[in-house]
Structures are given as structure tokens and as C-alpha cells.
Design an enzyme around this catalytic site. Structure first.
Site, PDB file in Angstrom:
ATOM      1  N   CYS A  84       0.884  -1.210  -0.023  1.00  0.00           N
ATOM      2  CA  CYS A  84       0.030   0.033  -0.007  1.00  0.00           C
ATOM      3  C   CYS A  84       0.823   1.029  -0.005  1.00  0.00           C
ATOM      4  O   CYS A  84       0.855   2.111  -0.943  1.00  0.00           O
ATOM      5  CB  CYS A  84      -1.084   0.139   1.165  1.00  0.00           C
ATOM      6  SG  CYS A  84      -1.794  -1.844   1.359  1.00  0.00           S
TER       7      CYS A  84
HETATM    8  N1  SAJ Z   1       7.049   2.687   8.422  1.00  0.00           N
HETATM    9  C1  SAJ Z   1       8.194   3.218   8.764  1.00  0.00           C
HETATM   10  N2  SAJ Z   1       8.101   4.127   9.636  1.00  0.00           N
HETATM   11  C2  SAJ Z   1       6.879   4.551  10.264  1.00  0.00           C
HETATM   12  C3  SAJ Z   1       5.668   3.688   9.915  1.00  0.00           C
HETATM   13  C4  SAJ Z   1       5.823   2.884   8.951  1.00  0.00           C
HETATM   14  O1  SAJ Z   1       9.298   3.170   8.134  1.00  0.00           O
HETATM   15  O2  SAJ Z   1       6.502   5.337  11.082  1.00  0.00           O
HETATM   16  C5  SAJ Z   1       7.076   1.600   7.441  1.00  0.00           C
HETATM   17  C6  SAJ Z   1       6.719   0.119   7.887  1.00  0.00           C
HETATM   18  O3  SAJ Z   1       7.987  -0.520   8.296  1.00  0.00           O
HETATM   19  C7  SAJ Z   1       6.509  -0.380   6.601  1.00  0.00           C
HETATM   20  C8  SAJ Z   1       5.791   0.479   5.907  1.00  0.00           C
HETATM   21  O4  SAJ Z   1       6.097   1.921   6.176  1.00  0.00           O
HETATM   22  O5  SAJ Z   1       7.478  -1.102   5.909  1.00  0.00           O
HETATM   23  C9  SAJ Z   1       4.081   0.656   5.732  1.00  0.00           C
HETATM   24  O6  SAJ Z   1       3.762   0.275   7.219  1.00  0.00           O
HETATM   25  P1  SAJ Z   1       2.339   0.741   7.538  1.00  0.00           P
HETATM   26  O7  SAJ Z   1       2.152   0.211   8.981  1.00  0.00           O
HETATM   27  O8  SAJ Z   1       2.651   2.399   7.436  1.00  0.00           O
HETATM   28  O9  SAJ Z   1       1.401   0.595   6.616  1.00  0.00           O
HETATM   29  P2  SAJ Z   1       0.799  -0.850   5.889  1.00  0.00           P
HETATM   30  O10 SAJ Z   1       0.982  -0.994   4.556  1.00  0.00           O
HETATM   31  O11 SAJ Z   1       0.890  -1.867   6.676  1.00  0.00           O
HETATM   32  O12 SAJ Z   1      -0.754  -0.463   6.109  1.00  0.00           O
HETATM   33  C10 SAJ Z   1      -1.273   0.653   5.575  1.00  0.00           C
HETATM   34  C11 SAJ Z   1      -2.115   1.384   6.730  1.00  0.00           C
HETATM   35  N3  SAJ Z   1      -2.689   2.764   6.048  1.00  0.00           N
HETATM   36  C12 SAJ Z   1      -2.804   3.794   7.022  1.00  0.00           C
HETATM   37  O13 SAJ Z   1      -2.731   3.576   8.337  1.00  0.00           O
HETATM   38  C13 SAJ Z   1      -3.150   5.147   6.462  1.00  0.00           C
HETATM   39  C14 SAJ Z   1      -3.524   0.283   6.712  1.00  0.00           C
HETATM   40  O14 SAJ Z   1      -4.435   1.016   7.353  1.00  0.00           O
HETATM   41  C15 SAJ Z   1      -4.154  -0.111   5.208  1.00  0.00           C
HETATM   42  O15 SAJ Z   1      -5.141  -0.549   5.319  1.00  0.00           O
HETATM   43  C16 SAJ Z   1      -3.176  -0.365   4.457  1.00  0.00           C
HETATM   44  O16 SAJ Z   1      -1.902   0.558   4.492  1.00  0.00           O
HETATM   45  C17 SAJ Z   1      -3.856  -0.491   3.067  1.00  0.00           C
HETATM   46  O17 SAJ Z   1      -4.211  -1.652   2.740  1.00  0.00           O
HETATM   47  O18 SAJ Z   1      -3.927   0.247   2.308  1.00  0.00           O
END
Ligand code: SAJ
Length: 447
Positions: A267
Site C-alpha cells: 500500500c
Molecule cells: N514505516 C516506517 N516508519 C513509520 C511507519 C511505517 O518506516 O513510522 C514503514 C513500515 O515499516 C512499512 C511501511 O512503512 O515498511 C508501511 O507500514 P504501515 O504500517 O505504515 O502501513 P501498511 O501498509 O501496513 O498499512 C497501511 C495502513 N494505512 C494507514 O494507516 C493510512 C492500513 O490502514 C491500510 O489498510 C493499508 O496501508 C492499506 O491496505 O492501504
């Protein structure tokens, strides 16, 4: 009230879910638990066999939940006739981007399948796959019009909002319901209100699509901000993690994001490209998003560079080094390796050094073998142990007592045990200017 609205409101409607992946399967189980009769169509025969066997392949659906949904009548199948003549359909097939262009094939095929299977009466069709703003009106509705009377078809967009590996359950997350008219918005609202506590109606599917891509782009851009700061802070001799913690004390106006090895998953690295593509289609450019994307794509090479430099500073040639990398999935406590920066780093290091990757949530990957636990690998003999994903299952005290040198890309490893710990962003060793890594945004703009 239309007959369709009545059947939805009284949970007597028959729901057809197209695509039984990490979005469609949880939705199917939740709709079944809400009392609807649910049929699921998926082209992947192996998946359907697993489901019929009561074996879930989605972190958010347990085998117990699946078993009770099957007992309650949930029918997964590879024959599209399983979703014949449903009252409502949900499109939950994968989308993505290739060469900067949205991949809409699966959505088109799902729409055609629904067009072919839906009966003549009033029918609701909901898009829950993440698509570019405008896709429902420009792709789905016209295709449905090729198969059926659009006056008897309510079309809406309800973007998925799961929380992989997080604390929020599906019913605790409000859902956006977008449609061009009240009838469709009400029908979709009634259906999704049956599984979540709150819905937020908006006046068009395009607004819902934009809200969804904005949510994920907001995360991607803010993660890029702290990632780029990490390279900068090193020159500034400041600690990014401490700065983020300090900034987080502000009770308003700041949300903490944390640096790391990059952004993965299906995502955050993908959805922003729906916006940049759309903008280019409309003759403009979203340069901020593009710059942020470049910064995050750069992070795996930053981490590889740091690890190689730490070894070099200890006169260890990376080609003779033994490295243990902790974490292969794209984020903590999930087994998903899609676009995983940690996997990219392990793969890059593995081209030179002797690398053992460890991940309790990932059995194996196409690229490299994965050990399930740190107990199975000789941390004591490793020249460096790199923590790339801070899974809760990792005993960081054990790790930092067994290892002699740890590179910590997540600022999670205790620094008062045996191991010398070098954390991403807080290296202070002075370096010759030529060796300094520069943000790709700078190099791109200097081009
Ligand atoms: N990450 C960082 N630093 C942070 C937060 C995340 O480096 O502070 C990295 C994570 O390690 C990972 C990536 O970003 O590699 C994405 O992780 P995430 O937890 O931000 O997102 P996803 O892909 O697991 O889920 C997101 C979520 N979107 C939001 O919170 C707006 C989830 O709610 C959605 O359902 C999902 O995308 C989707 O399917 O769209």
C-alpha cells in the site's frame, strides 16, 4: 425503501465478494458474521482449496473465524456461478502499479464477471480495491453498463482500511462510503454499517478514492521526511530518534513517524503512485510525492552502505563478513514480504557477504532461506547482526547479549548489554566529505 435496501437492512441480502485476499476474505467473514449469506469468488484454485479446508492465509482471519464462517454458509469457489444473482457485490481484487501506470486488469475482469452473473433486479456494486481517483466512474460503471441496466445498478466506493499487525480490529475502523447518489450511498452504507461501528459518507466515489490514496500518501511522505532527516542529522550531529520523541511531546500538530530501512507492503509504496499517475494524466505533476518516493526507495541502499561502512571501520571486508539480518517481512509482526525493504537489504548484502536471514513470521522467500528463530543461528560468530524489522518475537536482550556488534535500523536494541550497538541515524564518526551519502532528491535536483 427499495427492495434491495430492505434486504440489506434486514441482513437478508446475498453478498458476492470477488477476490478473497487480505481485503476480500476478512470482509467475507465479517459479512457472514453479520448474518448475510456470502459467496466468495476467487480465480486462485489453491486458495479456494485452503479456504474450503478451513485454512486461512490472511493474518487478520484466524482458522477458527474461517471455520465458523464456513459453518454459517460462506461459500468460496473458483466457479463464477457461485456469485450468480447476488443483491450486492464487493470488488476486492488486487491492484498495483507497473511502470508508473495503474494495473486495473483484475478490477476490469471482476466487473465483467459481476456484469455476467448479476440478475436483473436492483443490485449494489461496491469497489473496495484501492484504485486511482476517478477509476470507479471511468472504468467500473461503464463496464457494468455494457452488461446491465445502470438504472438498476447502485455503484459505490468503500476503500479498505485494514490495520495489518496493528491493534485495531476491522469493526473499530470507520469506513468511507462514496457514491454519486443517495440511493447508492445509502445501500452501501447499510451494508458496511453491519460490520463497522461508523461510516463516513462522501458525495462521490472519486472523493472516497482520493481520501484513500491521501491516507497512505500522508504516511509515505512523512516517513520519507524522517528518513531523509536521518541522513542529514548525522552531519548535524543530532539524534533523529531523540528529536522525534521530543517533537512528540507536542499535544497537537505533530504525528510521529520513524526512520527505518524503507517502506514496504502493498500500500504505502504503491498507492501514492495512483495520485502521481493521475496528476500526469491531468497534465500536472505532484513533485513532493515523487521526491518522497525517491527518498524511501533510497533507504535500503543507505542501510547497506551503513553496514558496509561499520564493517570497514573495523577492518572487516564485507566479502569476508558473516552477517545475520533480523526481519524479512515489510513490517513488524506480519508475514508479508511484498516490496519489503528488509528483504531487499538482505538480498543486496547476500551478493557480497555470507548472510543468514531470520524471521519468525516468514517461512521462506524466493530469494533466500529464512531461519525461524535467533536461537537457530550463531549470533556470537556474526561480524554484525542487523535488526531490520523489530518483530515482538525477537528477544532483543538475548540478541544484544549474544552478538558483539549490532546495527539497529529501528532504534529498538538495548545499548547496555554485551553488544556494541550502532543505530541508524546516530552515527557520529566524522567521515570524509566524498563518502557522505546525499539524498536522491538533492542529486535529482542537481542533475
Ligand atoms: N514505516 C516506517 N516508519 C513509520 C511507519 C511505517 O518506516 O513510522 C514503514 C513500515 O515499516 C512499512 C511501511 O512503512 O515498511 C508501511 O507500514 P504501515 O504500517 O505504515 O502501513 P501498511 O501498509 O501496513 O498499512 C497501511 C495502513 N494505512 C494507514 O494507516 C493510512 C492500513 O490502514 C491500510 O489498510 C493499508 O496501508 C492499506 O491496505 O492501504
Amino acid at each position: 425503501m427499495t427492495d434491495l435496501q430492505t434486504r440489506l437492512a434486514e441482513n437478508r441480502a446475498r453478498i458476492g465478494v470477488v477476490g478473497l485476499g487480505y481485503v476480500g476474505l476478512p470482509l467475507s467473514v465479517e459479512f457472514t458474521e453479520a448474518g448475510y449469506s456470502v459467496a466468495g469468488f476467487d480465480i486462485d484454485a489453491e486458495r479456494v482449496v485452503l479456504l474450503e479446508d478451513g485454512r486461512s492465509y490472511v493474518d487478520d482471519v484466524s482458522d477458527e473465524q474461517l471455520a465458523s464462517a464456513l459453518d454459517a454458509g460462506f461459500t468460496p469457489h473458483t466457479d463464477p456461478a457461485v456469485i450468480e444473482d447476488c443483491d450486492a457485490y464487493v470488488i476486492a481484487v488486487p491492484t498495483g502499479v507497473s511502470n508508473g501506470e495503474p494495473e486495473m486488469d483484475a478490477v476490469r475482469k471482476a466487473t465483467q464477471t459481476i456484469g455476467a452473473q448479476a440478475g436483473d433486479r436492483d443490485t449494489l456494486v461496491v469497489v473496495s480495491s484501492t484504485v486511482y481517483p476517478g477509476a470507479t466512474n471511468e472504468v467500473v460503471t461503464p463496464l457494468l453498463g455494457d452488461h446491465r441496466d445502470l438504472d438498476r445498478t447502485q455503484v459505490a466506493m468503500v476503500p479498505e482500511r485494514l490495520n495489518p499487525g496493528g491493534e485495531y480490529q476491522i469493526d473499530e475502523i470507520p469506513l468511507i462510503v462514496g457514491a454519486e447518489d443517495d440511493v447508492a450511498r445509502r445501500a452501501a452504507g447499510t451494508l458496511f454499517e453491519s460490520i463497522v461501528g461508523e461510516i463516513h459518507p462522501v458525495d462521490s466515489s472519486t472523493t472516497a478514492e482520493l481520501a484513500k490514496t491521501l491516507e497512505n500518501t500522508y504516511r509515505m511522505v512523512n516517513i520519507a521526511l524522517v528518513n531523509e532527516l536521518t541522513a542529514f542529522a548525522e552531519r548535524f550531529d543530532a539524534d533523529v530518534w531523540d528529536a522525534i520523541e521530543a517533537a512528540s511531546t507536542k499535544p497537537f500538530g505533530f504525528q510521529a513517524f520513524y526512520p527505518g530501512p524503507g517502506v514496504g507492503g502493498h500500500c504505502i509504496p504503491i498507492d501514492p503512485q495512483f495520485l502521481t499517475w493521475r496528476a500526469s494524466e491531468l497534465g500536472t505533476e505532484l513533485s513532493l510525492i515523487k521526491s518522497a518516493q525517491r527518498v524511501n526507495e533510497w533507504m535500503p541502499s543507505v542501510v547497506v552502505n551503513r553496514i558496509e561502512r561499520i564493517l570497514a571501520e573495523r577492518d572487516i571486508d564485507v566479502e569476508e563478513a558473516s552477517i545475520v539480518t533480523l526481519g524479512v517481512s515489510y513490517k513488524p509482526d506480519v508475514g508479508d514480504v511484498r516490496h519489503s525493504p528488509a528483504l531487499e537489504i538482505s538480498r543486496k548484502l547476500d551478493q557480497e557477504a555470507d548472510v543468514i536471514a531470520v524471521d519468525p513470521h516468514v517461512e521462506t522467500t524466493d530469494e533466500m532461506a529464512v531461519a525461524p528463530a535467533v536461537g537457530d543461528v550463531p549470533l556470537e560468530q556474526a561480524d554484525v547482526v542487523a535488526l531490520l524489522v523489530d518483530h515482538s518475537a525477537f528477544d532483543l536482550d538475548e540478541i544484544s547479549n549474544r552478538a558483539s556488534l549490532v546495527f539497529d535500523a529501528r532504534n529498538a536494541v538495548p545499548t547496555d548489554n554485551r553488544a556494541e550497538v550502532v543505530t541508524l541515524g546516530d552515527e557520529t564518526e566524522a567521515r570524509p566529505a566524498g563518502e557522505r551519502l546525499d539524498s536522491p532528491v538533492n542529486s535529482a535536483s542537481n542533475r
